[in-house]
Structures are given as structure tokens and as C-alpha cells.
Design a protein around this motif. Structure first.
Motif, PDB file in Angstrom:
ATOM      1  N   UNK A  42      36.727  53.522  37.223  1.00  0.00           N
ATOM      2  CA  UNK A  42      37.139  53.644  38.602  1.00  0.00           C
ATOM      3  C   UNK A  42      35.891  53.682  39.481  1.00  0.00           C
ATOM      4  N   UNK A  87      34.955  60.129  50.701  1.00  0.00           N
ATOM      5  CA  UNK A  87      36.148  60.420  51.495  1.00  0.00           C
ATOM      6  C   UNK A  87      37.305  59.454  51.220  1.00  0.00           C
ATOM      7  N   UNK A  88      37.285  58.802  50.075  1.00  0.00           N
ATOM      8  CA  UNK A  88      38.406  57.953  49.674  1.00  0.00           C
ATOM      9  C   UNK A  88      38.804  58.306  48.247  1.00  0.00           C
ATOM     10  N   UNK A  89      40.018  57.921  47.878  1.00  0.00           N
ATOM     11  CA  UNK A  89      40.430  58.105  46.503  1.00  0.00           C
ATOM     12  C   UNK A  89      39.801  57.058  45.598  1.00  0.00           C
ATOM     13  N   UNK A  90      39.710  57.342  44.306  1.00  0.00           N
ATOM     14  CA  UNK A  90      39.179  56.343  43.365  1.00  0.00           C
ATOM     15  C   UNK A  90      40.072  55.105  43.309  1.00  0.00           C
ATOM     16  N   UNK A 146      33.419  56.315  37.878  1.00  0.00           N
ATOM     17  CA  UNK A 146      33.939  57.235  36.878  1.00  0.00           C
ATOM     18  C   UNK A 146      34.510  56.444  35.713  1.00  0.00           C
ATOM     19  N   UNK A 173      44.898  61.162  31.887  1.00  0.00           N
ATOM     20  CA  UNK A 173      43.579  60.559  31.970  1.00  0.00           C
ATOM     21  C   UNK A 173      42.518  61.649  32.021  1.00  0.00           C
ATOM     22  N   UNK A 220      38.549  62.258  32.783  1.00  0.00           N
ATOM     23  CA  UNK A 220      37.465  61.586  33.487  1.00  0.00           C
ATOM     24  C   UNK A 220      36.105  62.157  33.111  1.00  0.00           C
ATOM     25  N   UNK A 221      35.100  61.296  33.238  1.00  0.00           N
ATOM     26  CA  UNK A 221      33.729  61.738  33.141  1.00  0.00           C
ATOM     27  C   UNK A 221      33.254  62.325  34.461  1.00  0.00           C
ATOM     28  N   UNK A 233      49.879  63.255  38.939  1.00  0.00           N
ATOM     29  CA  UNK A 233      48.749  64.102  38.551  1.00  0.00           C
ATOM     30  C   UNK A 233      48.098  64.712  39.795  1.00  0.00           C
ATOM     31  N   UNK A 250      44.241  66.222  40.616  1.00  0.00           N
ATOM     32  CA  UNK A 250      42.866  66.447  40.189  1.00  0.00           C
ATOM     33  C   UNK A 250      42.107  67.107  41.336  1.00  0.00           C
ATOM     34  N   UNK A 309      37.929  67.147  42.645  1.00  0.00           N
ATOM     35  CA  UNK A 309      36.622  66.544  42.422  1.00  0.00           C
ATOM     36  C   UNK A 309      35.567  67.435  43.024  1.00  0.00           C
ATOM     37  N   UNK A 334      36.129  64.506  37.952  1.00  0.00           N
ATOM     38  CA  UNK A 334      37.524  64.769  38.291  1.00  0.00           C
ATOM     39  C   UNK A 334      38.122  65.646  37.185  1.00  0.00           C
ATOM     40  N   UNK A 384      41.478  67.747  35.811  1.00  0.00           N
ATOM     41  CA  UNK A 384      42.923  67.740  35.929  1.00  0.00           C
ATOM     42  C   UNK A 384      43.451  69.158  36.109  1.00  0.00           C
ATOM     43  N   UNK A 414      37.634  68.585  46.982  1.00  0.00           N
ATOM     44  CA  UNK A 414      38.408  67.377  47.271  1.00  0.00           C
ATOM     45  C   UNK A 414      39.550  67.326  46.251  1.00  0.00           C
ATOM     46  N   UNK A 431      42.773  65.269  44.703  1.00  0.00           N
ATOM     47  CA  UNK A 431      43.225  63.894  44.538  1.00  0.00           C
ATOM     48  C   UNK A 431      44.524  63.864  43.748  1.00  0.00           C
ATOM     49  N   UNK A 477      47.079  55.233  39.923  1.00  0.00           N
ATOM     50  CA  UNK A 477      46.763  54.907  41.307  1.00  0.00           C
ATOM     51  C   UNK A 477      46.566  56.212  42.077  1.00  0.00           C
ATOM     52  N   UNK A 478      45.503  56.248  42.859  1.00  0.00           N
ATOM     53  CA  UNK A 478      45.140  57.475  43.552  1.00  0.00           C
ATOM     54  C   UNK A 478      45.474  57.418  45.039  1.00  0.00           C
ATOM     55  N   UNK A 479      45.733  58.585  45.588  1.00  0.00           N
ATOM     56  CA  UNK A 479      45.806  58.734  47.028  1.00  0.00           C
ATOM     57  C   UNK A 479      44.408  58.813  47.621  1.00  0.00           C
ATOM     58  N   UNK A 480      44.358  58.992  48.928  1.00  0.00           N
ATOM     59  CA  UNK A 480      43.076  58.950  49.631  1.00  0.00           C
ATOM     60  C   UNK A 480      42.310  60.265  49.541  1.00  0.00           C
ATOM     61  N   UNK A 481      42.959  61.293  49.026  1.00  0.00           N
ATOM     62  CA  UNK A 481      42.275  62.578  48.858  1.00  0.00           C
ATOM     63  C   UNK A 481      42.491  63.510  50.033  1.00  0.00           C
TER      64      UNK A 481
END
Lengths: 110, 113
Positions: free
Chosen positions: A36, A41-44, A89, A98, A100-101, B33, B35, B37, B43, B45, B88, B90, B103-107
Motif C-alpha cells: 500500500x 492525511x489520506x488513507x492508504x 506499507x 491484514x 501491516x509493517x 477493520x 486500524x 497509525x 498500522x 489493528x 490517525x 483508519x 479498501x481504506x477510508x481517508x482517515x
């Protein structure tokens, strides 16, 4: 216990050159891996994935390599562009979630 | 087009407040999910859900709870916000098929003061 590790927190590459981002994992049961990309300020956003039955997957400038015996995967970006500057990531799918690293910040400079 | 929407981009809350973070997806995905950050930690969980009214703890569930009353909506609740929950947040969703991306949202950038 970090099951997915990205040991390089940052990487700086000149525009046009190859960027190689690395990822190691500990659980041999992981069978699907993803990369990813995340801007501030945005999602992955999903970049590319690979199943454990393959050792390479390519999509345009992005190629992911998987070495199961070494429990290692890498993302190659060639040629690198300034717009590729972001945090990357890697992730591994374990059962139904999932993992993540910690991420690698890539900076591509002119 | 795939869409995961988080109700707020930025939130500032006081210590001890109860905080609700809402997430809605329009893809009819089974899995959702939450998460968080944090710098140097990637990230992590918090909770996930694979069906309506089902929930599973992730790696760091302490201080959080979740609610999934409808398939498209997954809420994260901070029962009593603390400063170490500044982060943050997510939300993500994925189909039931395991070998697909999430698929992720904008946070939501939450600051607890």
C-alpha cells in the motif's frame, strides 16, 4: 511481536532510478501479500499484491518479488518519479485480517 | 467506484469524553477493520468484523469497543478518551474472499487534549 517488518524507515532515491523497498515476515502461514502507498492525511491506497504461489507480479512500473524460503518480499519501482514520494506499507494476510509493517518513507528527488 | 467514508477528517476531544468514529462502506463487503497509525509503529489493528453483529479483537483493543449493527457501517468507540489515543484512525473494508485487497477510508486524525 512484529510479524511483518520493514527495517528501513526511510529511503531516498533520485528520479529515474530504481526504488527497492523491502519487507520481511515471520509467519510461514501467510499466503497473500500486498503493498500500500500512503500520502499524508489520506488513507492508504492499494498498489500491488502477490499470492504465495507466485514469486513475481508486475504492474507497470511496480514489481513485487516474493522469496518464500527467506520470508522476504520486495517492491521495485522503476523508473521512480517524484509523485512516488509517500510512505509504503507491506501487509500480509493472516487468516481473516491484514497485518501491516511499520512503513518505509520513500522520497524521490529530482 | 469503491468508497469507504469516515465521518470526520479531524476531531479534537477532551480527556474522559466518549468518542464515536463512524465508517460506512458502499461495496457490500463482509469484512471491516479499524486500524490506528502512529509514527514508527505502522498500522495496528484495533478491531475487525466479518459479519453484522460480529466482532473480533485485533492487536490493541484495550480502551476501545466497536459496533456493527448494519453491514455497511462499523463504528469505533473510545469509552473514555485518553491522550495516548491521539492518533490517525483508519477504517477499511474487504470482501469475504481472503485474497483481495482492503479498501481504506481517508482517515480521522483524533487529538485528545
Amino acid at each position: 511481536d512484529q510479524q511483518v517488518k520493514q527495517n528501513s524507515p526511510s529511503l531516498s532515491v533520485q528520479e529515474g532510478r530504481i526504488s527497492i523497498l523491502n519487507c520481511d515476515y515471520t509467519n510461514s502461514m501467510f499466503d497473500y501479500f500486498l503493498w500500500y502507498k500512503k500520502y499524508p492525511a489520506e488513507g492508504p491506497t492499494f498498489l500491488i499484491s502477490i499470492s504465495s504461489i507466485k514469486d513475481k507480479n508486475e504492474d507497470g512500473r511496480f514489481t513485487v518479488f516474493l522469496n518464500k524460503s527467506a520470508k522476504h518480499l520486495s517492491l521495485h519501482i522503476v523508473p521512480s518519479q517524484p509523485g512516488d514520494s509517500a510512505v509504503y506499507f507491506c501487509a500480509a494476510r493472516g487468516t481473516d485480517k491484514l497485518i501491516f509493517g511499520t512503513g518505509t518513507r520513500l522520497q524521490v528527488f529530482p | 467506484d469503491v468508497k469507504v467514508t469516515q465521518s470526520s477528517r479531524y476531531l479534537v476531544k477532551r480527556t474522559g469524553e466518549k468518542v464515536f468514529l463512524e465508517c460506512v462502506q458502499d461495496m457490500d463487503h463482509e469484512n471491516m477493520f479499524w486500524y490506528r497509525q502512529d509514527p514508527g509503529l505502522g498500522l495496528r489493528l484495533i478491531y475487525f468484523s466479518y459479519d453484522v453483529k460480529m466482532k473480533e479483537k485485533g492487536d490493541i483493543p484495550e480502551g476501545y469497543s466497536v459496533s456493527r449493527e448494519k453491514k455497511e457501517r462499523f463504528s469505533l468507540i473510545l469509552e473514555s478518551a485518553s491522550t495516548n489515543q491521539t492518533s490517525m484512525y483508519l477504517c477499511a473494508s474487504s470482501p469475504g474472499n481472503l485474497n483481495t485487497e482492503a479498501f481504506f477510508g481517508q482517515g480521522t486524525r483524533l487529538t485528545v487534549v
